[in-house]
Scaffold this active site. Structure first.
Site: not given
Ligand code: CO
Ligand code: CO
Length: 472
Positions: A231, A242, A311, A319, A344, A453
């Site tokens: 990630d 992300d 998120h 976030h 995700e 994700e």
């Molecule tokens: Co994330």
């Molecule tokens: Co991530």
């Protein structure tokens, strides 16, 4: 990075007997990305999706992507990129015009909840005319925003395509992270806060679901039977991509990976302007829990990690306040036009509930942090370094200990932080910096977690899956 909710059961961390479900015929699907594209998305997929030499397994089927069998490094050569990649993406001749590849275009998911709550909730797509939506979508501000996000996404795709060629059993995680992050910096032409890594490279293994990256001195090696979530983030002008996938060499994990991939695709398909969070979570859970996986003769149901979430993402804010649940809940808040989301999902053969555990590597300044006068010189100095180098982006200890302190553009070779942990504790105690320790399934060792994700943006006219690639 994952968004983590709830601390209701820190004490839940205990070993439990393995929950065994009666053995059943497992419906293993070898088809890479079989459920990976929403019906609507398939036709509208971008043109660059043709991989010339995708390796086939012995049976002639495409092996699941998680096994990292190679054949992915040709992704970027079609854009004039070198092998290995060495040219900043925005300096590739194909993209010199400032036009980067568009992500996957999909229609917005539709809400099943009627707009009975009042006129302010009248659905966007009916309230705003098509002409108005198109005007907003093509405005210069939006165009600039999209191109920044697409440039970050293209870097992410090229960096991960190359990473998928060298991530193999036996690799030291710290070497893997250094290599991946250095290429991320090169392809973004790291420029301090203007462009660079979006957050540290998570490489959480097995029962560790998220927020693990090695600190200096950590000699952890990737093993044949590990399940690793990779990630990492790329950002341009604060627009963070992300995006994460799961690496597993042992084919016994294929059904686990397939479950999570399908669950994430379900979340992506559901996302849309005016859609309620609870609707998305419920549908993700249904898909995830329709799977099971057999490991060493025992069959495990695949559970959602119920306190991990997708998120919303803001500028320099990974976030941004809204959570996308992966289980049924009663969150009636809705997605809004113009928002970025990381969709995700995490599946687990363990408890499906995570707690913070282990040595912390990830840190991030509080986005709304109060101004606190600091008395300790070392804390003041560290905060100054964080402000200049990361601002409100997440960082890790390894980066502070680089010669450039995390940004060559800002510090050249004079950025290295030393003996800073006391100062870091002061910043954390003051609420200026927050710690993000590893998130571990409460089942503990012996269970496996997987993650997929993607980052998308809710455009006025459509939904764009920015980080979509030909790999996942
Ligand atoms: Co994330
Ligand atoms: Co991530």
């Amino acid at each position: 990075m994952a968004s983590f909710a709830g601390k209701e059961a820190e004490d839940a961390l205990k070993l439990k007997s393995v929950s065994v479900v009666d053995e059943d015929d497992d419906e293993e699907e070898e088809d890479e990305g079989g459920g990976a594209e929403g019906a609507e998305g398939t036709k509208k997929k971008k043109k660059k999706k043709k991989s010339k030499k995708k390796k086939k397994g012995p049976s002639g089927t495409t092996p699941p992507h998680g096994r990292m069998l190679g054949g992915f490094t040709d992704y970027y050569t079609k854009y004039g990129q070198t092998e290995p990649p060495s040219i900043a993406v925005h300096e590739l001749s194909n993209f010199k015009s400032g036009q980067f590849p568009q992500g996957q275009i999909m229609p917005h998911g539709t809400t099943r909840v009627p707009d009975a709550a009042g006129p302010e909730l009248t659905h966007y797509l009916t309230r705003v005319s098509e002409a108005e939506r198109r005007e907003l979508d093509t405005s210069p501000d939006r165009e600039a925003l999209y191109q920044n996000a697409r440039r970050a996404a293209e870097c992410h795709r090229q960096v991960r395509a190359h990473a998928q060629s060298y991530i193999k059993p036996g690799i030291k995680l710290i070497d893997m992270c250094d290599r991946l992050e250095n290429m991320n910096r090169t392809l973004l032409k790291e420029a301090g806060l203007e462009a660079g890594p979006g957050f540290p490279t998570g490489c959480s293994i097995n029962h560790v679901a998220a927020h693990y990256t090695p600190n200096c001195g950590d000699d952890t090696v990737l093993h044949e039977d590990d399940v690793m979530k990779v990630d990492f983030g790329s950002q341009v002008d604060g627009r963070i991509i992300d995006c994460a996938w799961t690496v597993a060499f042992n084919p016994r994990y294929d059904p686990l990976l397939q479950a999570v991939k399908e669950a994430t695709e379900c979340g992506i398909k559901c996302a849309g302007i005016d859609v309620q969070m609870s609707e998305i979570g419920e549908q993700i859970q249904e898909v995830m829990e329709s799977h099971e996986v057999e490991i060493d003769g025992k069959v495990y149901p695949v559970k959602c990690c119920r306190n991990l979430n997708g998120h919303s993402i803001g500028r320099y804010e990974i976030h941004a306040g809204k959570s996308v649940p992966i289980v049924k809940n009663n969150d009636s808040s809705r997605m809004v036009e113009g928002e970025f989301y990381a969709i995700e999902t995490f599946g687990s053969t363990g408890d499906g509930y995570v707690v913070e555990q282990g040595e912390c590597s990830h840190y991030m300044k509080d986005f709304n942090c109060p101004h606190v006068p600091l008395t300790m010189g070392k804390a003041k100095k560290l905060l100054g370094h964080i402000n200049k180098t990361y601002s409100t982006l997440a960082f890790c200890r390894r980066w502070l200990e680089r010669d450039d302190g995390g940004s060559y553009a800002v510090h050249k070779f004079g950025g290295k932080q030393e003996h800073y942990m006391g100062a870091m504790k002061v910043l954390c105690d003051q609420g200026i910096v927050n710690e993000y320790p590893p998130l571990v399934d409460t089942f503990g060792r012996g269970c496996y977690t997987a993650q997929y994700e993607h980052t998308l943006i809710l455009r006025p006219t459509c939904k764009e899956i920015l980080s979509r690639g030909d790999d996942f």
